[in-house]
Design an enzyme around this catalytic site. Structure first.
Site, short mmCIF file in Angstrom:
data_model
loop_
_atom_site.label_atom_id
_atom_site.label_comp_id
_atom_site.label_asym_id
_atom_site.label_seq_id
_atom_site.Cartn_x
_atom_site.Cartn_y
_atom_site.Cartn_z
CG ASP A 30 -2.04 1.04 1.08
OD1 ASP A 30 -3.21 0.62 0.91
OD2 ASP A 30 -1.75 2.25 1.11
CB ILE A 31 0.86 4.26 -2.16
CG1 ILE A 31 1.97 5.15 -2.69
CG2 ILE A 31 -0.38 5.07 -1.85
CD1 ILE A 31 1.67 5.76 -4.07
CG ASN A 87 -12.63 -0.19 3.28
OD1 ASN A 87 -13.17 -0.48 4.34
ND2 ASN A 87 -11.38 0.25 3.21
N GLY A 93 -15.83 4.04 3.05
CA GLY A 93 -14.69 4.86 2.67
C GLY A 93 -13.87 4.26 1.53
CD GLN A 94 -14.74 0.25 -3.19
OE1 GLN A 94 -15.93 0.06 -2.93
NE2 GLN A 94 -14.12 -0.38 -4.18
CG HIS A 100 -8.45 -2.71 -2.69
ND1 HIS A 100 -9.30 -1.93 -3.43
CD2 HIS A 100 -8.26 -2.06 -1.52
CE1 HIS A 100 -9.62 -0.85 -2.73
NE2 HIS A 100 -9.01 -0.91 -1.56
CG LEU A 101 -7.87 -9.22 1.50
CD1 LEU A 101 -9.00 -8.98 2.48
CD2 LEU A 101 -7.69 -10.72 1.25
CG HIS A 102 -6.97 -2.69 2.86
ND1 HIS A 102 -6.18 -1.56 2.74
CD2 HIS A 102 -8.13 -2.39 2.23
CE1 HIS A 102 -6.84 -0.63 2.07
NE2 HIS A 102 -8.03 -1.10 1.75
P1 5GP Z 1 -9.81 1.71 0.03
O1 5GP Z 1 -10.19 2.82 0.94
O2 5GP Z 1 -10.33 1.90 -1.37
O3 5GP Z 1 -10.13 0.37 0.61
O4 5GP Z 1 -8.22 1.73 0.00
C1 5GP Z 1 -7.46 2.14 -1.08
C2 5GP Z 1 -6.02 1.93 -0.69
O5 5GP Z 1 -5.22 2.04 -1.84
C3 5GP Z 1 -5.49 2.96 0.32
O6 5GP Z 1 -4.96 2.28 1.46
C4 5GP Z 1 -4.42 3.71 -0.46
O7 5GP Z 1 -3.31 4.07 0.33
C5 5GP Z 1 -4.04 2.72 -1.54
N1 5GP Z 1 -3.60 3.34 -2.79
C6 5GP Z 1 -4.21 4.34 -3.46
N2 5GP Z 1 -3.54 4.65 -4.58
C7 5GP Z 1 -2.47 3.81 -4.62
C8 5GP Z 1 -1.40 3.65 -5.55
O8 5GP Z 1 -1.27 4.33 -6.55
N3 5GP Z 1 -0.48 2.67 -5.26
C9 5GP Z 1 -0.58 1.89 -4.15
N4 5GP Z 1 0.37 0.98 -3.96
N5 5GP Z 1 -1.58 2.02 -3.25
C10 5GP Z 1 -2.51 2.98 -3.48
#
Ligand code: 5GP
Ligand code: ZN
Length: 114
Positions: A30-31, A87, A93-94, A100-102
């Site tokens: 994750d970035i 999410n 908060g998606q 994607h799975l964190h």
């Molecule tokens: P969500 O809230 O949609 O479940 O989480 C999106 C996740 O994607 C966040 O934790 C965010 O830091 C990560 N993310 C967003 N853009 C990028 C990217 O360009 N590269 C990577 N590696 N992670 C990203």
């Protein structure tokens, strides 16, 4: 999907620290990690969210968790534990509308993330 950041990573058009890849999923750092280990496990197929799943995607979602299990071992958090989060939509908060799975661990994680 040209305007999808995760599809760009999958296509090699955007950088990422990739930990695993097969014909169904990719896993990368994750970035903005919220813990020492914060990996995203992402289907190669662009599916917007759990809401956009079709019945044929059921094995794919199982595979996401199977890869998560292996990455948890490789990253040394299988025993200490980790949180698995998907999410879906506004109230969750998606932010990226490619399913994607964190996997979050390496410290005691607070709710909702980190
Ligand atoms: P969500 O809230 O949609 O479940 O989480 C999106 C996740 O994607 C966040 O934790 C965010 O830091 C990560 N993310 C967003 N853009 C990028 C990217 O360009 N590269 C990577 N590696 N992670 C990203
Ligand atoms: Zn996508």
């Amino acid at each position: 999907m040209a305007d999808c950041v995760f599809c760009r990573i999958i296509a090699g058009q955007a950088p990422a620290t990739v930990y695993y890849r097969d014909d169904q999923v990719i896993a990368f750092q994750d970035i903005r990690p919220v813990a020492p280990v914060h990996i995203l496990i992402v289907p190669i197929k662009h599916i917007e969210s759990i809401n956009a799943m079709s019945e044929e995607d059921k094995p794919l979602i199982g595979h996401l968790f199977w890869v998560a299990r292996q990455l948890a071992v490789q990253h040394g958090i299988a025993e200490s534990g980790y949180r698995s989060i998907i999410n879906t939509g506004r109230d969750a908060g998606q932010a990226v509308f490619h399913l994607h799975l964190h996997i979050i661990g390496g410290q005691r994680v607070r709710y909702p993330m980190g």
